[in-house]
Design a protein around this motif. Structure first.
Motif, PDB file in Angstrom:
ATOM      1  N   GLU A 277     -53.025  12.782  44.895  1.00  0.00           N
ATOM      2  CA  GLU A 277     -53.265  13.933  44.264  1.00  0.00           C
ATOM      3  C   GLU A 277     -53.112  15.798  44.193  1.00  0.00           C
ATOM      4  N   LEU A 278     -52.561  15.594  45.809  1.00  0.00           N
ATOM      5  CA  LEU A 278     -51.981  16.607  45.883  1.00  0.00           C
ATOM      6  C   LEU A 278     -50.501  16.707  46.554  1.00  0.00           C
ATOM      7  N   LEU A 279     -50.110  18.460  45.855  1.00  0.00           N
ATOM      8  CA  LEU A 279     -48.169  18.037  46.196  1.00  0.00           C
ATOM      9  C   LEU A 279     -48.937  18.005  48.300  1.00  0.00           C
ATOM     10  N   VAL A 280     -47.025  18.231  48.553  1.00  0.00           N
ATOM     11  CA  VAL A 280     -47.232  18.106  49.863  1.00  0.00           C
ATOM     12  C   VAL A 280     -47.609  19.771  50.445  1.00  0.00           C
ATOM     13  N   LYS A 281     -47.385  20.800  49.357  1.00  0.00           N
ATOM     14  CA  LYS A 281     -46.971  22.269  49.817  1.00  0.00           C
ATOM     15  C   LYS A 281     -48.780  22.670  50.151  1.00  0.00           C
ATOM     16  N   GLU A 282     -49.740  21.426  49.069  1.00  0.00           N
ATOM     17  CA  GLU A 282     -50.910  21.835  49.091  1.00  0.00           C
ATOM     18  C   GLU A 282     -51.422  21.502  50.827  1.00  0.00           C
ATOM     19  N   LEU A 283     -51.083  20.468  51.231  1.00  0.00           N
ATOM     20  CA  LEU A 283     -51.332  19.776  52.406  1.00  0.00           C
ATOM     21  C   LEU A 283     -50.989  19.753  53.859  1.00  0.00           C
ATOM     22  N   SER A 284     -49.496  21.053  53.541  1.00  0.00           N
ATOM     23  CA  SER A 284     -48.966  21.636  54.948  1.00  0.00           C
ATOM     24  C   SER A 284     -49.789  22.132  55.768  1.00  0.00           C
ATOM     25  N   THR A 285     -51.266  23.062  54.487  1.00  0.00           N
ATOM     26  CA  THR A 285     -52.531  24.127  54.503  1.00  0.00           C
ATOM     27  C   THR A 285     -53.273  23.348  55.244  1.00  0.00           C
ATOM     28  N   ILE A 286     -53.384  22.030  55.172  1.00  0.00           N
ATOM     29  CA  ILE A 286     -54.403  21.817  54.903  1.00  0.00           C
ATOM     30  C   ILE A 286     -54.400  20.502  56.699  1.00  0.00           C
ATOM     31  N   ILE A 287     -53.357  19.728  56.452  1.00  0.00           N
ATOM     32  CA  ILE A 287     -53.415  18.288  57.301  1.00  0.00           C
ATOM     33  C   ILE A 287     -53.222  18.706  58.670  1.00  0.00           C
ATOM     34  N   PRO A 288     -51.790  19.524  59.460  1.00  0.00           N
ATOM     35  CA  PRO A 288     -52.225  19.976  60.906  1.00  0.00           C
ATOM     36  C   PRO A 288     -53.517  20.313  61.317  1.00  0.00           C
ATOM     37  N   TYR A 289     -54.192  21.395  60.858  1.00  0.00           N
ATOM     38  CA  TYR A 289     -55.439  21.487  61.383  1.00  0.00           C
ATOM     39  C   TYR A 289     -55.946  20.384  61.785  1.00  0.00           C
ATOM     40  N   LYS A 862     -40.045  17.893  31.922  1.00  0.00           N
ATOM     41  CA  LYS A 862     -41.777  18.197  33.195  1.00  0.00           C
ATOM     42  C   LYS A 862     -40.607  16.937  34.412  1.00  0.00           C
ATOM     43  N   MET A 863     -40.243  16.155  34.070  1.00  0.00           N
ATOM     44  CA  MET A 863     -39.873  15.397  35.290  1.00  0.00           C
ATOM     45  C   MET A 863     -39.182  16.322  35.607  1.00  0.00           C
ATOM     46  N   LYS A 864     -37.809  16.955  35.522  1.00  0.00           N
ATOM     47  CA  LYS A 864     -36.764  17.499  36.200  1.00  0.00           C
ATOM     48  C   LYS A 864     -37.636  18.923  36.971  1.00  0.00           C
ATOM     49  N   SER A 865     -38.822  19.809  36.200  1.00  0.00           N
ATOM     50  CA  SER A 865     -38.612  21.210  36.532  1.00  0.00           C
ATOM     51  C   SER A 865     -39.620  20.587  37.627  1.00  0.00           C
ATOM     52  N   ASN A 866     -40.325  19.962  37.744  1.00  0.00           N
ATOM     53  CA  ASN A 866     -41.271  19.636  38.866  1.00  0.00           C
ATOM     54  C   ASN A 866     -41.258  18.158  39.612  1.00  0.00           C
ATOM     55  N   PRO A 867     -39.987  18.186  39.817  1.00  0.00           N
ATOM     56  CA  PRO A 867     -39.934  16.876  41.115  1.00  0.00           C
ATOM     57  C   PRO A 867     -40.679  16.644  41.821  1.00  0.00           C
ATOM     58  N   GLU A 868     -41.237  17.368  42.355  1.00  0.00           N
ATOM     59  CA  GLU A 868     -42.394  17.421  43.427  1.00  0.00           C
ATOM     60  C   GLU A 868     -43.420  16.119  42.996  1.00  0.00           C
ATOM     61  N   LEU A 869     -44.248  16.562  41.729  1.00  0.00           N
ATOM     62  CA  LEU A 869     -44.850  15.610  41.124  1.00  0.00           C
ATOM     63  C   LEU A 869     -44.728  14.366  41.410  1.00  0.00           C
TER      64      LEU A 869
END
Length: 898
Positions: A277-289, A862-869
């Motif tokens: 449900e969350l993108l990697v860029k969102e998790l990058s501020t959460i997961i390490p700590y 949408k698929m091409k503009s937001n591949p991270e989804l």
């Protein structure tokens, strides 16, 4: 008791004037003290009056008490005013009490607190809740150590369900007093869901205090808050995770407690964060700590999975953690004694990926789901049997199954399972397709398929195995074959075998153990060749078992061989690896589906564009055809009408002039114009009904027949158009039906016109033209004179024969054709109605195609503009997969060491 404590409870008189053991009433004691004090030269009666006021107050003589307290001028004056206000309150004079409380000023913290509490009571009784809340909060802030103040405030807030202020009170009181009671109250509020309306950062200070004072209660409170925020909106829950991790990361690990509850929450939360449900860029501020803290606080049951999580994340996202964290994870993962059901967790991961794929509108291959279902049947061992076409593999499989199941070597992968009845089905991308007979089965296995064959088979039942019959080793291999297999059995022909093929087979199967069957019919092969092959197999594959298939009387030896090769497999561990492999295959399949979806969308957009152009062209063609038919059909009708007009313009004058033969000298010239007018109308009507109308009716029927042929040709055109489009669509997309009732309506209208003409008489000789007026006047004047009849007869004849009858022709033509012209005005509308439905259907199809193209363009953009989804969830699933693979690998190493 201190003086202030005595003054609070209005017991000053008791502790100051009442001697121990004296039983005299306070009124008498104070009265005697008053008399004695009043006799002194320098007397001070204020203390006695203050005490007397207390006695009156306790005996509810509030007015006397007020009178006594009004004259206090010493250090007790502020307390006396407070007591007077108390008396006003008891008398119900709330405004007077409020004003008096406000008028008192004192340096005493105790008195000031008491005044706040008294004002709180005044507001509370009057229902002035805002002022009551404000006053009690000020009292708590002014004197937080006053236990009664905080308790009164808490009870008040709870009674009024003012949970915001109740939580705020608990947080502030816990932080300032460091009383475990307040922390317990705060936890209770959290358990009841009363704290979640506050932002997570609100509790950082109080949690920091509690961490230092009581780590056991710290875990309980954190866990309670954690669970309460789990049910809130995603952004609030994420804020909590960030806040608690930021709090813990800055704290030294001085915990001497086992934080099992918090460790489980870290585990559950981490699993949830990686659900896609969350993108990697969102998790990058959460997961390490989050992972670093989890590794730090994990109890023994979670150290293994915490360590694996750190190492898996670092593997997929390098340089996330510092080397100390990585080394700690590497140490703990080896030392951990905890365990995790990787099989169960892997299955959850598989299901979560399936669910995510469905949300992406991806239809996952059913055979993958079927395969995982088979892998979960831990009570049955899967034997993959393979070999070359000439190896005798087919005969050996048939002998195991107890009959000629396979007539010829199969190109399919077939799983044979023991079952009471015969049931055969092909496993496809979309589901299971039943195969209803053995003959159909034999036809099917000549193709590349995945087939499940259930049938009674003693050896399968007794040894709890399934046989996976694979195509020749020369055929292209399916990954699913090896994922399904627990053990591989290669059937070899002593005269026909290839070591390279066997080596390739082992390389493809990786960790799946391989064993061998040497096929032999009686007296067919040289024993020496079999012995040499067996020795070579033992040399190349020292752990492999070899079974020599001599004849059908080896049931015991065959059972022993199967039991030996199956018992060495720890099925749950092997199946866990295979389900992890299935997850990799699933993700690979999804990536392929993604590419297919993009290609399919591009193809759909191009298809829609082509169809829009083709449909637009068809609409223009149909509109042109409609215009052509309107012009043709209307024109032919007008031609008939013009012929009638021409005929009438020629025939009517002749008919009218021919009436001159009716005039002779014997005619009654006074009435002749009337007789002639009547006869002229009669002859015109006779001509219309006997000649003109039949001709017109015949012409109209011929016109209708021609129009019907025009419509028929149009239907043929539309049918060709429909067939062409439906061939492109691959289904009956278009119908292009026309209105078939129009011709019937026209025939009915023609009959109605034929039978419905009623021609009214026309004024031919009764009009007031100069010639007619003169003749009629002469007829009346001279008609009775014989000598004038010859002249009048001649005149009338000349008049009739020479008169211009164009006006009569126009009038008769207009009246005769009025219904036919009404019919003509509807022809264009009727022809348009014939084409209306197909035109409407084509235009509607264009609109639907435009919508479809727009939707596909939006999806593709949408698929091409937001591949991270799409990419990010798969990456996170991969992290979780690597986490489980780490655990499995470590468990295997530990097992080997042990």
């Amino acid at each position: 008791m201190t003086l202030e404590e005595v003054l609070i409870v209005t017991q000053y008189y008791k502790y100051t004037f009442m001697k121990e053991g004296v039983i005299d009433p306070p009124v008498r004691v104070l009265g005697e003290a008053y008399v004695i004090e009043n006799q002194k030269e320098f007397s001070d009666l204020s203390f006695i009056r203050y005490a007397q006021g207390e006695v009156y107050f306790h005996n509810k003589d509030f007015e006397s008490a007020i009178f006594k307290w009004e004259n206090i001028n010493n250090e007790l004056e502020p307390w006396a005013k407070k007591n007077m206000a108390d008396a006003y309150f008891e008398l119900g004079l709330f405004s007077a009490a409020e004003d008096l409380y406000h008028s008192i000023t004192s340096d005493s913290q105790v008195l000031t607190t008491e005044l706040s509490l008294k004002l709180f009571n005044v507001y509370n009784v009057q229902g002035k809740m805002d002022k009551a809340v404000e006053t009690i909060k000020e009292a708590v802030a002014y004197n937080p150590d006053h236990l009664d103040v905080a308790t009164i405030a808490r009870e008040f807030f709870e009674e009024n369900e003012d949970w915001n202020n109740a939580v705020e009170l608990a947080v502030n009181s816990a932080s300032s007093t460091v009383s475990m009671d307040w922390f317990e109250i705060l936890k209770r509020y959290s358990d009841e869901g009363k704290t979640k309306q506050f932002p997570p950062s609100y509790f950082s200070k109080v949690l920091t205090v509690l961490y230092i004072e009581n780590q056991y209660l710290f875990e309980k409170l954190v866990s309670s808050l954690w669970r309460s925020y789990q049910t809130e909106a995603k952004d609030v829950y994420i804020d909590w995770i960030k806040e608690i991790n930021l709090l813990l990361i800055n704290m030294e690990d001085s915990s001497s407690n086992v934080w099992s509850e918090l460790s489980q929450l870290y585990f559950d939360t981490y699993s949830g964060l990686l659900n896609g449900e969350l993108l990697v860029k969102e998790l990058s501020t959460i997961i390490p700590y989050h992972l670093e803290n989890w590794l730090k606080i994990a109890d023994s049951s979670k150290q293994l999975v915490a360590s694996a999580s750190v190492l898996a994340w670092e593997e997929i996202f390098p340089s996330t953690f510092n080397q100390d964290v990585i080394r700690n994870a590497e140490t703990l993962i080896i030392q951990s004694t905890g365990d995790i059901d990787v099989l169960e967790e892997s299955l959850k991961l598989f299901q979560s990926i399936l669910h995510w794929a469905e949300l992406q509108d991806m239809q996952v291959d059913y055979s993958l789901k079927w395969m995982v279902r088979e892998l979960l049947d831990l009570g049955v061992h899967h034997l993959l049997v393979t070999g070359s076409t000439e190896s005798g593999k087919t005969d050996w499989v048939n002998s195991i199954l107890g009959g000629q199941i396979l007539g010829t070597p199969s190109a399919s992968v077939i799983m044979y399972k023991d079952h009471d009845d015969l049931e055969i089905a092909e496993i496809t991308e979309n589901g299971m397709n039943p195969i209803d007979s053995i003959s159909e089965f034999h036809d099917a296995i000549s193709k590349r398929m995945l087939i499940e064959c259930k049938r009674p088979a003693d050896i399968l039942n007794k040894n709890q195995i399934t046989i996976i019959e694979a195509p020749s080793v020369k055929e292209e291999r399916s990954v699913k074959e090896f994922l399904l297999a627990d053990t591989i059995v290669a059937v070899l022909n002593p005269d026909e075998y290839n070591w390279d093929e066997i080596t390739e087979l082992q390389n493809q199967s990786e960790n799946v153990p391989i064993h061998f069957v040497i096929s032999q019919s009686e007296n067919l092969y040289n024993e020496q060749k079999i012995t040499l092959l067996k020795e070579e197999l033992h040399s190349r594959y020292p752990y492999a078992k070899v079974f020599i298939n001599k004849n059908s009387n080896q049931q015991y030896e065959l059972d022993q061989f199967i039991q030996n090769i199956t018992k060495e497999i720890y099925v749950e561990e092997a199946r866990t690896l295979k389900i992890l492999g299935s997850i990799r295959l699933l993700m690979s399949t999804i990536l392929g589906k993604r590419v297919e979806m993009e290609n399919a969308l591009n193809d759909s957009i191009k298809w829609d564009e082509d169809m829009i152009a083709k449909l637009g062209g068809a609409i223009h063609q149909l509109q042109d055809l409609e215009s052509e038919k309107i012009k043709s059909i209307t024109g032919s009708y007008q031609f008939i009408k013009n012929e009638i007009k021409q005929e009438l313009s020629e025939s009517i004058p002749k008919i009218l002039k021919g009436c001159s033969s009716l005039i002779n000298e014997s005619s009654d010239f006074r009435k002749l114009h009337l007789e002639l007018n009547e006869e002229m109308n009669s002859r015109i009507q006779g001509h219309l009904y006997s000649k003109v109308m039949p001709y017109f009716y015949t012409s109209i029927r011929s016109w209708i027949a021609n129009a019907e042929e025009e419509f028929y040709q149009s239907r043929i055109f539309l049918e060709e158009m429909r067939n062409g489009f439906n061939t492109l669509y691959g289904k009956d997309q278009l119908q292009l039906h026309t209105d078939s009732k129009i011709i019937d309506d026209w025939r009915r209208d023609a009959e109605r016109m034929k039978n419905g003409i009623r021609m009214e008489k026309v004024n031919i000789l009764l009009r007031h033209t100069p010639s007619q007026v003169l003749l009629k006047s002469a007829g009346k004047l001279l008609g009775s004179l014989t000598q004038n009849k010859s002249m009048l007869s001649s005149r009338y004849k000349k008049f009739i024969e020479n008169e211009d009858y164009q006006a009569i022709v126009d009038l008769v033509t207009e009246k005769f054709l009025v219904q036919f012209e009404l019919f003509e005005t509807a022809i264009e509308r009727d022809v348009s109605m014939f084409f209306q439905e197909p035109l409407s259907e084509l235009e509607k199809t264009v609109q639907q195609t435009l919508i479809s193209r727009k939707e596909n363009e939006n999806r593709l953009n949408k698929m091409k503009s937001n591949p991270e989804l799409f990419q990010d969830p798969l990456t996170l699933f991969k992290v979780k997969l690597r986490q489980y693979e780490w655990i499995v690998d470590v468990n295997k190493e530990i097992s080997l060491v042990r």
